[in-house]
Enzyme design. Structure first.
Site: not given
Length: 530
Positions: A371-372
């Site tokens: 998700r980064v």
């Protein structure tokens, strides 16, 4: 008048001093409270006679065994044992310590194997540190955190290129038994050699033989010099397994507060959740879904929230977490997996089907996510791996449908051939991390169609030739890439030229290899024909 004011001041000072003395005396009396064990269970004890004991306080049994106060009931106290209960029985005396669980912290822990209480397990003597910290600690405030934008290189092509991890991130590793979850984490630890990143490996409920092999492998790879192993083996009391990840995190936070970067591996939190369920049921706490207590989400969230990247005012240190959990029959929608997926910043899913096919590491690209994302990748990766994930997922789907057809269009056949070579490139042996610059060169070779005519059986040989040639002939460019420099067109052409020559030296029938006329026309993953 002045004499009265002076007398009043003296009386106030004396009264304040007298109050402090009384408070200290009362605290001392309370800490000397003596309870009596009423009953002993599997890893727990019920104690009466400690009216002022506090939650999560450490108590000491006659004989030296320690316990953690877990339940505060009206008539008795539920204590989780941190040591063996063989010497305990009904009537044994219990004393308060007035302290919460704390652990030793400091540089002296590096290279050591200890239990969650800081006691040595490697036969090297007592760990002597100058500081101790509570195992439980509040997570850093939001204003004390900084964005996660510095990459943490794992040395694994499939992760660094497609599922990047940043320093301060929490990336979940999940999959069925015997799919290589621990091996993935160990490869990441080994790849931190020389990168000024400290590592902590926390083994929760693992077999002693399995942990011994992990320690032996870390020593063989030279990784124990910057690694601490915190071990609560399967045969240890449940209380020790319960406090293990919190103790290991406290040890890691000491380095983080000094502005250093730390990687911590929790292997695994499935055993931790089962241990907590066991303790809670023995303590008669109300069961919930799958018999887990209602606060099972909280015990993991308060643990993983402590992993972060601190801002410059707090020293700029980071704590990166790689929690590991085990799924059953590939069910990632079960209770504990869904809990941890929602807590973490992405997951790496290991498929037993890929493992059985020999695709190692068995990372399912379609079910894995960070998700980064690209914010933590080196800029050069974005040039070569931007469309790689999507094209590879499309290849897997196309490969599944192609089994039902007897005749394929030429474009479909070329897409399948390219995808098979990408899958072959993503294979990697354990304990052989690959530098970022070499990964980029290999990825660039496959996306630029240099490997399209190389037989599948010789892809690994071609990859080794590319790695050796790039490291030798373009050492300066490799250093620039790993320092964060973007990949220019001239650099891309240089990498392709060296890779093309390296492939030609190892492939038997070099005359059959068809290279694209201009490497600049192949910046995406489309087929050469297109």
């Amino acid at each position: 008048m002045k004499q009265e004011e002076t007398l009043q001041t003296v009386l106030q000072d004396n009264f304040a001093l007298y109050t402090q003395v009384l408070d200290r005396h009362e605290a001392k009396l309370r800490s000397q409270e003596i309870g009596i064990v009423q009953s002993i269970g599997q890893g727990i004890a019920k104690v009466a006679g400690l009216p002022n004991v506090q939650s999560e306080e450490i108590v000491r049994f006659t004989g030296g065994s320690l316990g953690l106060v877990f339940n505060l009931d009206p008539d008795e106290v539920g204590v989780v044992l941190l040591d063996s209960s063989d010497q305990l029985q009904s009537g044994t005396q219990v004393r308060r310590t007035g302290k919460v669980l704390d652990v030793p912290v400091g540089d002296k822990l590096l290279g050591r194997v200890i239990d969650p209480l800081g006691r040595p397990l490697d036969g090297k003597g007592v760990v002597r540190t100058s500081e101790r910290r509570p195992a439980e600690r509040d997570a850093p405030n939001i204003m004390d955190r900084a964005p996660v934008n510095v990459p943490l290189q794992t040395g694994i092509k499939a992760i660094d290129a497609l599922i990047p991890i940043g320093r301060g991130q929490r990336e979940l590793i999940l999959g069925d038994r015997q799919t290589g979850k621990s091996g993935l984490a160990l490869d990441t630890i080994i790849n931190q050699k020389g990168k000024n990143i400290l590592c902590i490996y926390c083994a929760i409920g693992q077999r002693s033989a399995a942990v011994a092999k992990v320690i032996a492998d870390l020593k063989e790879q030279g990784a124990m010099a910057y690694t601490t192993v915190v071990m609560a083996a399967a045969e240890k009391p449940p209380g020790l397994k319960y406090v293990a990840p919190y103790a290991a995190t406290a040890m890691a936070e000491y380095f983080t507060d000094q502005g250093r970067d730390v990687l911590i591996v929790y292997d695994d939190l499935t055993n931790h959740a089962r241990t907590y369920r066991e303790i809670s049921l023995l303590m008669r706490r109300p069961p919930g879904r799958e018999a887990y207590p209602g606060d099972i989400f909280y015990i993991h969230s308060r643990l993983l929230e402590r992993s972060t990247h601190l801002n410059a005012k707090r020293g700029g240190g980071s704590l990166t977490a790689l929690p590991i959990i085990e799924t059953e029959a590939q069910n990632i929608a079960a209770y504990i997996p869904t809990n941890l997926i929602s807590i973490t910043d992405g997951q790496i899913y290991l498929s037993p089907i890929l493992f059985q096919k020999g695709v190692l590491p068995a990372i399912d690209i379609g079910k894995s996510v960070s998700r980064v994302g690209g914010k933590t990748q080196l800029p050069a990766y974005r040039t070569v791996s931007g469309d790689l994930r999507l094209s590879y997922s499309q290849f897997e789907e196309l490969e599944a449908f192609s089994r039902f057809g007897t005749r394929l269009e030429e474009s479909t056949r070329l897409t399948l051939e390219r995808g098979r070579r990408v899958r072959e490139i993503l294979k990697q042996k354990q304990y052989i991390p690959m530098p970022a610059a070499v990964q980029i060169a290999v990825m660039l070779s496959v996306t630029a169609a240099l490997l399209d005519s190389v037989p599948i059986a010789e892809i690994a040989i071609a990859e080794q030739a590319i790695a050796q040639a790039i490291s030798t002939e373009l050492a300066d460019l490799c250093r620039q890439i790993e320092s964060g420099a973007a990949l220019k067109d001239a650099d891309r052409d240089a990498l392709l030229k060296v890779a093309k020559t390296a492939i030609a030296t190892v492939v038997k029938d070099t005359k059959d290899i068809k290279y694209p006329k201009d490497a600049k026309d192949n910046k995406d993953t489309k087929d050469t024909k297109e």
